[in-house]
Design a protein around this motif. Structure first.
Motif, PDB file in Angstrom:
ATOM      1  N   ARG A 188      87.550  96.532   9.911  1.00 34.07           N
ATOM      2  CA  ARG A 188      88.023  96.089   8.662  1.00 34.07           C
ATOM      3  C   ARG A 188      86.993  95.772   7.984  1.00 34.07           C
ATOM      4  O   ARG A 188      86.193  94.759   8.437  1.00 34.07           O
ATOM      5  N   TYR A 189      86.704  96.193   6.798  1.00 33.62           N
ATOM      6  CA  TYR A 189      86.032  95.507   5.703  1.00 33.62           C
ATOM      7  C   TYR A 189      86.808  94.777   5.017  1.00 33.62           C
ATOM      8  O   TYR A 189      87.451  95.151   3.964  1.00 33.62           O
ATOM      9  N   GLN A 190      86.761  93.326   4.993  1.00 32.87           N
ATOM     10  CA  GLN A 190      87.811  92.434   4.491  1.00 32.87           C
ATOM     11  C   GLN A 190      87.138  91.900   3.021  1.00 32.87           C
ATOM     12  O   GLN A 190      85.962  91.501   3.041  1.00 32.87           O
ATOM     13  N   ASP A 191      88.004  92.024   2.067  1.00 33.43           N
ATOM     14  CA  ASP A 191      87.658  91.570   0.893  1.00 33.43           C
ATOM     15  C   ASP A 191      87.711  89.819   0.878  1.00 33.43           C
ATOM     16  O   ASP A 191      88.573  89.415   1.870  1.00 33.43           O
ATOM     17  N   GLY A 192      86.811  89.286   0.327  1.00 28.41           N
ATOM     18  CA  GLY A 192      86.865  87.646   0.349  1.00 28.41           C
ATOM     19  C   GLY A 192      85.326  87.398   0.145  1.00 28.41           C
ATOM     20  O   GLY A 192      84.311  88.095   0.352  1.00 28.41           O
ATOM     21  N   TYR A 202      85.918 102.701  -0.575  1.00 25.09           N
ATOM     22  CA  TYR A 202      85.697 103.853   0.148  1.00 25.09           C
ATOM     23  C   TYR A 202      85.694 105.348  -0.519  1.00 25.09           C
ATOM     24  O   TYR A 202      86.166 105.325  -1.597  1.00 25.09           O
ATOM     25  N   VAL A 203      84.949 106.104   0.084  1.00 28.83           N
ATOM     26  CA  VAL A 203      84.678 107.481  -0.601  1.00 28.83           C
ATOM     27  C   VAL A 203      84.882 108.398   0.532  1.00 28.83           C
ATOM     28  O   VAL A 203      83.994 108.397   1.547  1.00 28.83           O
ATOM     29  N   ILE A 204      85.623 109.602   0.624  1.00 29.01           N
ATOM     30  CA  ILE A 204      85.241 110.608   1.312  1.00 29.01           C
ATOM     31  C   ILE A 204      84.678 111.772   0.674  1.00 29.01           C
ATOM     32  O   ILE A 204      85.252 112.285  -0.043  1.00 29.01           O
ATOM     33  N   GLY A 205      83.595 111.964   1.413  1.00 28.17           N
ATOM     34  CA  GLY A 205      82.669 113.218   0.957  1.00 28.17           C
ATOM     35  C   GLY A 205      83.276 114.545   1.293  1.00 28.17           C
ATOM     36  O   GLY A 205      84.356 114.706   2.101  1.00 28.17           O
ATOM     37  N   SER A 208      82.177 106.950   3.392  1.00 29.06           N
ATOM     38  CA  SER A 208      81.339 105.989   2.814  1.00 29.06           C
ATOM     39  C   SER A 208      81.780 104.645   2.263  1.00 29.06           C
ATOM     40  O   SER A 208      82.840 104.638   1.772  1.00 29.06           O
ATOM     41  N   ILE A 209      81.249 103.632   2.783  1.00 28.76           N
ATOM     42  CA  ILE A 209      81.726 102.254   2.478  1.00 28.76           C
ATOM     43  C   ILE A 209      80.854 101.712   1.517  1.00 28.76           C
ATOM     44  O   ILE A 209      79.540 101.569   1.649  1.00 28.76           O
ATOM     45  N   ILE A 229      77.344 101.714   4.328  1.00 31.06           N
ATOM     46  CA  ILE A 229      77.382 102.286   5.734  1.00 31.06           C
ATOM     47  C   ILE A 229      77.984 103.873   5.348  1.00 31.06           C
ATOM     48  O   ILE A 229      79.042 103.929   4.655  1.00 31.06           O
ATOM     49  N   VAL A 230      77.551 104.764   6.421  1.00 30.13           N
ATOM     50  CA  VAL A 230      78.356 106.127   6.280  1.00 30.13           C
ATOM     51  C   VAL A 230      78.483 106.343   7.565  1.00 30.13           C
ATOM     52  O   VAL A 230      78.029 106.214   8.557  1.00 30.13           O
TER      53      VAL A 230
END
Length: 83
Positions: free
Chosen positions: A17-21, A28-31, A37-38, A55-56
């Protein structure tokens, strides 16, 4: 919302998890080639138009992702100038 990634590795049942806060939000983006990609940004802020991802992950690494997708709303506001 945070970004949650489930990995494909059959030897582990892991989620990341990339936790908001703490003043940060994640998108995120899906290529087209299946990369994930985050991107991190300041809470309530904008992402720079050509910002590099934090990070990818390659297409063979991840299985699913949940959370907020990067959209045009995350990009800087265009400004019109008059002379």
């Amino acid at each position: 919302m945070s970004v949650k990634i489930t990995f494909k590795d059959g030897h582990r049942d892991e989620e990341l998890r990339y936790q908001d806060g703490d003043g940060r939000e994640y998108r995120y983006v899906i290529g087209e080639n299946g990369t994930l990609s985050i991107f991190g940004k300041e809470e309530g802020g904008r992402l720079v138009r050509n910002q590099q991802p934090d990070i990818v992950y390659g297409p063979a690494a991840w299985y699913s992702v949940e959370g907020d997708v990067r959209t045009k709303a995350d990009e800087p506001v265009s400004r019109a100038y008059s002379a």
